[in-house]
Enzyme design. Structure first.
Site, PDB file in Angstrom:
ATOM      1  N   SER A   2      -5.661  -7.411   9.535  1.00  0.00           N
ATOM      2  CA  SER A   2      -4.893  -6.176   9.556  1.00  0.00           C
ATOM      3  C   SER A   2      -4.001  -6.239  10.794  1.00  0.00           C
ATOM      4  O   SER A   2      -4.502  -6.396  11.915  1.00  0.00           O
ATOM      5  CB  SER A   2      -5.825  -4.958   9.638  1.00  0.00           C
ATOM      6  OG  SER A   2      -5.069  -3.778   9.802  1.00  0.00           O
ATOM      7  N   ASP A  20       0.806  -1.220   0.000  1.00  0.00           N
ATOM      8  CA  ASP A  20       0.000   0.000   0.000  1.00  0.00           C
ATOM      9  C   ASP A  20       0.841   1.272   0.000  1.00  0.00           C
ATOM     10  O   ASP A  20       0.598   2.194  -0.772  1.00  0.00           O
ATOM     11  CB  ASP A  20      -0.948  -0.007   1.201  1.00  0.00           C
ATOM     12  CG  ASP A  20      -1.996  -1.112   1.100  1.00  0.00           C
ATOM     13  OD1 ASP A  20      -2.293  -1.524  -0.038  1.00  0.00           O
ATOM     14  OD2 ASP A  20      -2.496  -1.556   2.138  1.00  0.00           O
ATOM     15  N   ARG A  39       2.799   5.604  17.455  1.00  0.00           N
ATOM     16  CA  ARG A  39       2.509   6.702  16.525  1.00  0.00           C
ATOM     17  C   ARG A  39       3.268   7.989  16.857  1.00  0.00           C
ATOM     18  O   ARG A  39       3.780   8.654  15.950  1.00  0.00           O
ATOM     19  CB  ARG A  39       1.002   6.973  16.456  1.00  0.00           C
ATOM     20  CG  ARG A  39       0.139   5.796  15.998  1.00  0.00           C
ATOM     21  CD  ARG A  39       0.795   4.904  15.007  1.00  0.00           C
ATOM     22  NE  ARG A  39      -0.040   3.825  14.510  1.00  0.00           N
ATOM     23  CZ  ARG A  39       0.436   2.664  14.089  1.00  0.00           C
ATOM     24  NH1 ARG A  39       1.733   2.416  14.142  1.00  0.00           N
ATOM     25  NH2 ARG A  39      -0.374   1.738  13.620  1.00  0.00           N
ATOM     26  N   ASP A  91      -5.778   5.670  14.375  1.00  0.00           N
ATOM     27  CA  ASP A  91      -4.437   6.111  14.012  1.00  0.00           C
ATOM     28  C   ASP A  91      -4.415   7.390  13.193  1.00  0.00           C
ATOM     29  O   ASP A  91      -3.472   8.176  13.288  1.00  0.00           O
ATOM     30  CB  ASP A  91      -3.701   5.000  13.265  1.00  0.00           C
ATOM     31  CG  ASP A  91      -3.185   3.922  14.206  1.00  0.00           C
ATOM     32  OD1 ASP A  91      -3.050   4.207  15.410  1.00  0.00           O
ATOM     33  OD2 ASP A  91      -2.925   2.796  13.736  1.00  0.00           O
TER      34      ASP A  91
END
Length: 415
Positions: free
Chosen positions: A175, A14, A95, A124
């Site tokens: 995922s 991706d 993150r 996220d």
């Protein structure tokens, strides 16, 4: 001058496709940024070269494993960060460190925009964009999946058409996001919350139903931070990695939860965090030994608020910094050793010792050498119960009876 966009780059399909996709959609040059937080897989140089081969004009790579362990995992441990009393903030704390490197790269390469690979329904996107806005208020944010209609099927077709150096297999049924602190798995058949997880969901932990022999470990802490295992001084990263292996072999740290996301939906998540959960068990027990009672009670409230703020993407917020100050102050005397037996999915504390603890054997013992003045207890009880006693007398005086006493009398008569 051509606009530049920094892209959070993983090296997968991706984000590899996103390099050209963003460039074609915006006319901007793309700088790929890959940050290693202990997710494993390919080495950074391989990822860097792939980004360049996929069209990035620059590729910024950072080995942030020690930084992540010391500056993000350890504060989480000190705050006992468990969202909904279960989730040790695996993705939430990775993150901010990625954001810090994205903003640094944007400054270094003169980019005006930062791109990330999140969808429009997860947490996220908030964590990335709030963090970017906080550290780089002038920077704009885009998300190719959310904003530029980059779907998985389109990514595969684009990669094949442009002969990009990336495997274009169909999507894994799950995922997955992982780092040294743990692993998060969602989607696929897990979205039916009646379905139990199958063994292929797990990677960091073995089946707790078939464990090896018990593993006894002694964790040494200094001011709330683990510094050694079984007497061997190790870095924060080394301790997490070793505890992942040892606790994971015992099936510790498997979590299955329906979670309240920040965006307002409930989501079924499977987490694996063997090292984090075992270390959390040890840390909380050492706090039981070293924190004063009222301090410990209030810290639970602070820990929960700290956890919620971090989960909600506010790592760099003023309140988070204020709470950090409180948490750090409470850890001044959280030093000592915790001995645990890890076996069959559980980490069980067996021993505690601390030179800065509040446990006093002479006060706690019921045997010879008892230093506790038991004669003080009667007066303490009289004063401690005085306010309730006065209230009861008021109820009797005003109402003529006390409901609770009437209930007791009725029960006695019935029996």
């Amino acid at each position: 001058m051509t606009e530049r966009i920094v892209l959070a780059y993983s090296g997968g399909l991706d984000t590899s496709v996103a390099i050209g996709w963003i460039s074609e959609a915006t006319g901007a040059e793309v700088i790929a940024v890959a940050v290693d937080v202990g997710q494993g897989g390919e080495d950074l140089e391989t990822i860097r070269q792939r980004a360049l081969d996929c069209g990035a004009v620059e590729a910024y790579v950072a080995d942030a494993r020690d930084e992540f362990a010391e500056q993000y995992c350890m504060p989480t441990l000190k705050a006992n960060g468990l969202y909904m009393d279960a989730y040790p903030l695996v993705s939430a704390i990775s993150r901010p460190v990625i954001v810090r490197h994205l903003v640094a790269a944007a400054r270094q390469f003169g980019a005006s925009t930062v791109a990330h690979g999140c969808t429009g329904k997860g947490n996220d996107q908030v964590r990335f964009e709030v963090g970017i806005q906080t550290l780089g208020p002038d920077l704009k944010c885009i998300a190719p999946v959310r904003d530029l209609a980059l779907t998985r099927d389109k990514a595969i077709e684009y990669a094949e058409r442009h002969e990009l150096p990336i495997v274009t297999t169909k999507k894994n049924p799950f995922s997955i996001d992982q780092n040294v602190w743990g692993r998060a798995v969602e989607t696929g058949f897990l979205e039916d919350i009646w379905n139990g997880p199958t063994k292929d969901v797990y990677d960091y932990s073995d089946d707790p139903a078939f464990p090896p022999a018990p593993d006894v470990v002694t964790v040494t802490f200094d001011q709330g931070v683990p510094t050694a295992l079984d007497g061997r001084s190790l870095s924060a990263l080394q301790i997490i990695e070793e505890m992942n292996r040892r606790a994971g072999a015992q099936g510790i740290g498997r979590i299955d939860i329906v979670e309240d996301r920040l965006v307002g939906i409930k989501s079924r998540e499977i987490y694996e965090a063997p090292g984090a959960m075992a270390l959390m068990t040890a840390h909380r027990e050492l706090e039981n030994v070293t924190l004063e009672r009222e301090q410990a009670r209030f810290k639970k409230t602070v820990d929960q608020r700290w956890t919620e703020i971090v989960y909600d993407g506010q790592w760099f917020s003023p309140l988070k910094k204020n709470l950090d100050t409180f948490v750090d102050e409470t850890q001044k005397y959280v030093s000592g050793d915790i001995r645990m037996e890890m076996h069959g999915g559980r980490a069980t504390v067996q021993g505690r010792r601390s030179d800065t603890g509040l446990y006093d054997f002479s006060l706690a013992t019921y045997d010879e050498g008892d230093a506790f003045d038991q004669s003080s207890a009667r007066g303490f009880i009289d004063i401690y119960g005085l306010s309730s006693k006065v209230a009861t007398e008021r109820d009797e005086r005003v109402a003529g009876d006390v409901d609770s006493l009437s209930d007791v009398a009725q029960l006695s008569n019935e029996s």
